[in-house]
Design a protein around this motif. Structure first.
Motif, PDB file in Angstrom:
ATOM      1  N   ILE A 605       0.775  -1.322   0.304  1.00 37.50           N
ATOM      2  CA  ILE A 605       0.047  -0.038   0.244  1.00 37.50           C
ATOM      3  C   ILE A 605       0.799   1.368  -0.105  1.00 37.50           C
ATOM      4  O   ILE A 605       0.454   2.062  -0.728  1.00 37.50           O
ATOM      5  CB  ILE A 605      -0.940   0.199   1.044  1.00 37.50           C
ATOM      6  CG1 ILE A 605      -2.080  -1.124   1.213  1.00 37.50           C
ATOM      7  CG2 ILE A 605      -1.754   1.382   1.476  1.00 37.50           C
ATOM      8  CD1 ILE A 605      -2.462  -1.315   2.251  1.00 37.50           C
ATOM      9  N   ILE A 606       2.320   0.951   0.522  1.00 36.84           N
ATOM     10  CA  ILE A 606       3.195   2.249   1.574  1.00 36.84           C
ATOM     11  C   ILE A 606       3.153   2.420  -0.163  1.00 36.84           C
ATOM     12  O   ILE A 606       3.386   3.664  -0.508  1.00 36.84           O
ATOM     13  CB  ILE A 606       3.837   1.873   2.190  1.00 36.84           C
ATOM     14  CG1 ILE A 606       3.497   1.760   3.232  1.00 36.84           C
ATOM     15  CG2 ILE A 606       4.987   3.514   1.936  1.00 36.84           C
ATOM     16  CD1 ILE A 606       4.089   1.933   4.929  1.00 36.84           C
ATOM     17  N   THR A 823      14.322  -5.036   2.945  1.00 37.03           N
ATOM     18  CA  THR A 823      14.720  -4.593   1.542  1.00 37.03           C
ATOM     19  C   THR A 823      14.042  -3.857   1.842  1.00 37.03           C
ATOM     20  O   THR A 823      13.320  -3.189   0.063  1.00 37.03           O
ATOM     21  CB  THR A 823      13.886  -6.077   0.315  1.00 37.03           C
ATOM     22  OG1 THR A 823      15.466  -7.448   0.842  1.00 37.03           O
ATOM     23  CG2 THR A 823      14.113  -5.481  -1.441  1.00 37.03           C
ATOM     24  N   PHE A 824      12.206  -3.550   2.311  1.00 39.08           N
ATOM     25  CA  PHE A 824      11.431  -2.559   2.524  1.00 39.08           C
ATOM     26  C   PHE A 824      11.521  -1.912   3.579  1.00 39.08           C
ATOM     27  O   PHE A 824      10.586  -0.463   3.606  1.00 39.08           O
ATOM     28  CB  PHE A 824       9.737  -3.461   2.512  1.00 39.08           C
ATOM     29  CG  PHE A 824      10.458  -4.143   0.479  1.00 39.08           C
ATOM     30  CD1 PHE A 824      10.318  -3.345  -0.404  1.00 39.08           C
ATOM     31  CD2 PHE A 824      10.143  -5.560   0.355  1.00 39.08           C
ATOM     32  CE1 PHE A 824       9.212  -4.235  -1.924  1.00 39.08           C
ATOM     33  CE2 PHE A 824      10.374  -5.718  -0.604  1.00 39.08           C
ATOM     34  CZ  PHE A 824       9.907  -5.916  -1.859  1.00 39.08           C
ATOM     35  N   PHE A 825      11.974  -2.248   4.514  1.00 36.37           N
ATOM     36  CA  PHE A 825      11.465  -1.603   5.894  1.00 36.37           C
ATOM     37  C   PHE A 825      12.453  -0.503   5.993  1.00 36.37           C
ATOM     38  O   PHE A 825      11.651   0.722   6.037  1.00 36.37           O
ATOM     39  CB  PHE A 825      12.169  -2.018   7.180  1.00 36.37           C
ATOM     40  CG  PHE A 825      10.403  -2.577   7.205  1.00 36.37           C
ATOM     41  CD1 PHE A 825       9.848  -3.377   6.390  1.00 36.37           C
ATOM     42  CD2 PHE A 825      10.613  -3.499   8.806  1.00 36.37           C
ATOM     43  CE1 PHE A 825       8.557  -3.831   6.501  1.00 36.37           C
ATOM     44  CE2 PHE A 825       9.492  -4.501   8.491  1.00 36.37           C
ATOM     45  CZ  PHE A 825       8.525  -5.027   7.956  1.00 36.37           C
ATOM     46  N   PRO A 826      13.502  -0.165   5.139  1.00 35.49           N
ATOM     47  CA  PRO A 826      13.809   1.167   4.948  1.00 35.49           C
ATOM     48  C   PRO A 826      13.962   1.963   4.126  1.00 35.49           C
ATOM     49  O   PRO A 826      13.686   3.049   4.280  1.00 35.49           O
ATOM     50  CB  PRO A 826      15.852   0.682   4.601  1.00 35.49           C
ATOM     51  CG  PRO A 826      15.489  -0.900   5.120  1.00 35.49           C
ATOM     52  CD  PRO A 826      14.926  -1.194   4.949  1.00 35.49           C
ATOM     53  N   LEU A 832       7.494   7.131   4.802  1.00 36.59           N
ATOM     54  CA  LEU A 832       7.022   7.146   5.637  1.00 36.59           C
ATOM     55  C   LEU A 832       7.626   8.982   7.231  1.00 36.59           C
ATOM     56  O   LEU A 832       7.229   9.882   7.040  1.00 36.59           O
ATOM     57  CB  LEU A 832       6.820   6.949   6.852  1.00 36.59           C
ATOM     58  CG  LEU A 832       5.247   5.790   5.575  1.00 36.59           C
ATOM     59  CD1 LEU A 832       5.356   4.265   6.914  1.00 36.59           C
ATOM     60  CD2 LEU A 832       4.502   5.809   5.211  1.00 36.59           C
ATOM     61  N   CYS A 833       8.652   7.946   7.220  1.00 32.78           N
ATOM     62  CA  CYS A 833       9.277   9.622   8.089  1.00 32.78           C
ATOM     63  C   CYS A 833      10.872  10.380   7.344  1.00 32.78           C
ATOM     64  O   CYS A 833      10.641  11.497   8.064  1.00 32.78           O
ATOM     65  CB  CYS A 833       9.962   8.731   9.565  1.00 32.78           C
ATOM     66  SG  CYS A 833       8.946   7.600   9.619  1.00 32.78           S
TER      67      CYS A 833
END
Length: 846
Positions: A605-606, A823-826, A832-833
């Motif tokens: 979604i992001i 892979t995706f969280f960074p 987002l931040c």
């Protein structure tokens, strides 16, 4: 023994032919003249009285110890002959008898046998030595007796010279059934083979397995002992001791041997049942001393003494314990009882036993201190004869009926007539008479009796029990043992019928065992090598059981489906276990899988909402990102196939789904690593090579296609299947058998190869500009993957049970979460931040 008998016989024959015989009144007991003479041998006295240890002259010694029972047997024979002579059965032919008292001695009986064989119509009673006896005609035509087997064997060997019929009323030794050695011997009682078999069966049925046996040191005792030992072995009964007593009262070691026997009985405290094959005078001495020593046992009596009045009247006889005995079947003796009631009218001429009985009876009637030694303890024995006789063994009546049967009497008369008219008969008289007797059949109270091929009359046994009533010991019938049932089989079950007809359950209260019985759940462990009845009880080990008492070994449970704890009496069905949906660990792992899917959807979604941002564009393209995210969803979803009851479908699906989806994920990351390396490589040669190599779609299809091929071959040739793991003691683990470890390893190894190549490319580009470089995150994700799967291999190899699938789930989650996070969280964090860095200008900064 046989050689000794032959030598004695030859010596006596030589003496008889060289010297005149003494008058027949010297040791004959009773006699009566007749056309046809019948001989009789009865042990009317129990022993011979000799003043010298070694007799100096070959003479018959004086006999002492008047035996009422044998005297009654003698009267039974006389009565039967008198009945026939007073009837019309034999027209013009009178039967005579010549009865001798054997005094329980073989030599006396052999002397009488020589008298029987003396030549007919001769002035001197001699036995002629001939090579051919076919025309020889002895004075006596048939012999009734003797009682003791030892005596009957010796006499039969002499009478067999003439094939003179010998019919015994009590000799039961098994060897006498051998018609090779004893061709003219017949008997109206069963062989000891059946008596010992009946005893062994009674012992086994009563639950005894540790017994003693006492016998006499003669042919009868030794043969009974050997046969009984074989019968007990067949019935799993052990003999604690075997005591042998001297056979004759003349042996001065009897007292010593009886005392030794009693010491043995006392020493063997666990032996409460003793089988006794003895003569009456042995039993009297044994019991008298046993009473003095307060020995209380259960005694199994042989037919020799099971109904002996002389023994039941021993003072304090009840102190010896219980007596169970085997006695021959009784017949109808009503006519003989009438004969006894009028015995005072019977002539006493030429009847020594009758005269002696009259004197003894008179002496006991006027009992005083002067003759007290003669009558002490025997007053009850000398009461009216008819009352005594009804309590005795009456099988001798069968003998007399057999010998004097209507059919055989006519045959005897016809043979006599033929012999008188024609002295040159083709067959000897005795041989013809023997054939007649062998084939005789008679009925008594509706039952038919005949001699079998061995010359035996198998009438069966009464099982008697000694019971005290009003202060007196009485003998009652408690059961009967039928020899015909012994050999028959039940039609439906095809099992042999070998049962006592009667009530013997009260004997089961007596315990006579070497060891206490082992309860169910235990087995016997033998402690004495020579006796299987002496043992210890040990508990059955795990997965073994015993469901009966005194089992020799525990039974093994079916290890595949059942189990049993230590000391078990049954097997229990194993519980089937697997990683179920309600297991706490399974719930936790599935929750983590669902959480991972939620994370993947959130990332999708992001990324979808930030399609045009530099972070998303720099992630290898939207298509690659979505494919990777889809692979993560499929990998998380594959863990659900590791939970629940294994099925063939789930076993095949879980590995294939994980293997293909994870290979596709690594292939996509590999293209990203290759693209980063291509974008920031400053080596012209390397850059040209990477440009030629970089074909994202072909690379992804090729790498994934190889994994699909591996999985397809795996499914075709060695597909995973459901299998029950029965190696654990109490449970069956229902699990997926991978089918082929090689295929399983190839599938995982191929993923590892792709991950290693991806790691190399990412590691090569880890120092490239940071804003455009995710290589270090890919490197870290691959390291997490390697650590997880390297740890998995030894853990998986050493783990068993229902939690084995959980190990693989954990490794899949760790490696999948590691790659997802790295892979995706960074990127999500930047989106987002740190939106200020998610601009084109920021990415262009070096």
């Amino acid at each position: 023994m046989a050689l000794l008998i032959v030598l004695i016989t030859c010596f006596v024959i030589i003496l008889a032919t060289s010297q005149p015989c003494r008058t027949p009144d010297d040791f004959v007991a009773a006699t009566s003249p007749g056309h046809i003479m019948i001989g009789g041998l009865f042990a009317i006295h129990e022993k011979m009285l000799s003043s010298e240890a070694y007799p100096r002259r070959p003479e018959i010694q004086k006999c002492v110890g008047f035996e009422i029972a044998m005297f009654l047997q003698t009267l039974a024979m006389i009565h039967s002959i008198e009945m026939i002579n007073n009837s019309t059965l034999l027209s013009g032919v009178k039967l005579g008898y010549e009865i001798y008292d054997t005094c329980t001695e073989v030599t006396v009986a052999m002397a009488a046998a020589l008298r029987f064989l003396s030549k007919f119509n001769c002035s001197r009673e001699i036995v002629e030595v001939k090579c051919n006896y076919s025309s020889y005609m002895p004075r006596v035509k048939a012999v009734i007796g003797a009682g003791y087997s030892e005596i009957s064997m010796a006499v039969s060997r002499i009478l067999s010279l003439q094939l003179m019929p010998q019919v015994s009323y009590e000799s039961t030794a098994e060897i006498l059934s051998d018609k090779i050695r004893f061709p003219s011997f017949l008997r109206t009682v069963p062989s000891d083979f059946y008596q010992t078999k009946a005893m062994a069966h009674l012992i086994q049925k009563s639950g005894w397995n540790w017994i003693g046996i006492i016998t006499t040191d003669d042919d009868y005792g030794r043969l009974a002992l050997s046969t009984f030992v074989l019968q007990t072995m067949a019935n799993n009964v052990c003999i604690a001791f075997k005591e042998v007593l001297p056979a004759f009262l003349s042996d001065n070691t009897i007292e010593v041997r009886i005392n030794q026997t009693l010491e043995k009985i006392i020493a063997e405290a666990h032996v409460n049942v003793i089988v006794v094959f003895l003569r009456q005078f042995h039993v009297i001495s044994l019991f008298s001393k046993a009473i003095e020593r307060n020995i209380n046992k259960l005694w199994i009596a042989s037919d020799n003494w099971s109904t002996a009045i002389k023994i039941t009247t021993i003072p304090n006889i009840k102190k010896i314990g219980k007596v169970v005995g085997f006695a021959f079947r009784k017949g109808n003796v009503s006519s003989f009882q009438s004969f006894l009631q009028n015995l005072h009218m019977f002539p006493r001429d030429h009847n020594k036993p009758l005269n002696e009985y009259a004197m003894l009876l008179s002496a006991c009637a006027y009992y005083d201190t002067e003759n007290g030694e003669t009558c002490t303890g025997r007053q009850n024995e000398f009461q009216s004869l008819d009352e005594n006789f009804t309590r005795l063994n009456l099988i001798s009546c069968y003998l007399n009926v057999t010998l004097m049967n209507f059919h055989s009497l006519h045959e005897l008369s016809n043979l006599w007539g033929c012999r008188e008219k024609n002295s040159a008969m083709e067959r000897p008289y005795n041989e013809s008479l023997l054939d007649v007797l062998k084939n005789v059949t008679f009925t008594d109270e509706g039952k038919s009796f005949h001699f079998d091929a061995h010359g035996d009359m198998n009438t069966g046994y009464d099982v008697v029990f000694w019971k005290e009533v009003n202060g007196h010991m009485t003998i009652t019938k408690m059961a009967q043992y039928d020899l015909k049932l012994l050999c028959s089989t039940q039609i439906k079950t095809k099992r042999p019928v070998c049962l006592f007809d009667g009530n013997t359950h009260n004997l089961q209260q007596i315990q006579s065992k070497c060891s206490k019985e082992c309860s169910p759940g235990q087995m016997k462990k033998t402690t004495r090598s020579q006796h299987t009845c002496c043992y210890e009880c040990v508990n059955c080990p795990e997965n073994h059981y015993s469901n009966q008492t005194d089992m020799d070994h525990c039974l093994l449970c079916n290890n595949e489906t059942h189990w049993a704890p230590v000391k078990s009496t049954t097997c229990f069905e194993k519980e089937v276990e697997y990683l179920s949906w309600n297991d706490a660990l399974a719930v936790l792992l599935l929750a983590l899988s669902l959480l991972g899917i939620v994370f993947v959807l959130a990332v999708g979604i992001i990324f979808t909402r930030n399609l045009n941002t530099p972070v998303v564009k720099s992630s290898g393209g939207l298509m690659v990102c979505y494919v990777i995210l889809l692979c993560h969803v499929l990998t998380f979803a594959s863990t659900g196939f590791f939970v629940g009851e294994p099925q063939d479908f789930t076993c095949k699906t879980r590995q294939m789904l994980f293997g293909v989806s994870f290979a596709l994920c690594i292939s996509c990351i590999l293209t990203k690593s290759l693209k980063i390396l291509l974008a920031f490589s400053f080596d012209p040669k390397l850059q040209n090579f990477l440009k030629c190599l970089y074909k994202p779609i072909p690379i992804i299809f090729t790498c994934t296609g190889i994994q699909v091929a591996i999985c397809t071959l795996w499914l075709i040739f060695a597909a995973p299947t459901v299998e029950g793991n029965v190696s654990l003691p109490r449970v069956i683990i229902l699990e997926c058998e991978e089918g082929s470890i090689l295929a399983f390893g190839t599938m995982l190894g191929y993923i590892a190869i792709l991950a290693f190549i991806c790691f190399l490319f990412a590691f090569k580009g880890r120092k490239l500009p940071e804003n455009y470089n995710e290589a270090k995150f890919i490197t870290f994700g691959m390291l997490i993957y390697f650590i997880a799967w390297i740890t998995f291999i030894p853990v998986y190899a050493t783990t068993s049970g229902k939690y084995l699938p959980a190990v693989e789930i954990i490794v899949i989650l760790i490696s999948n979460y590691g790659i997802l996070c790295c892979t995706f969280f960074p990127k999500c964090y930047v989106i987002l931040c740190k939106q200020e860095t998610n601009t084109k200008s920021a990415f262009l900064q070096t």
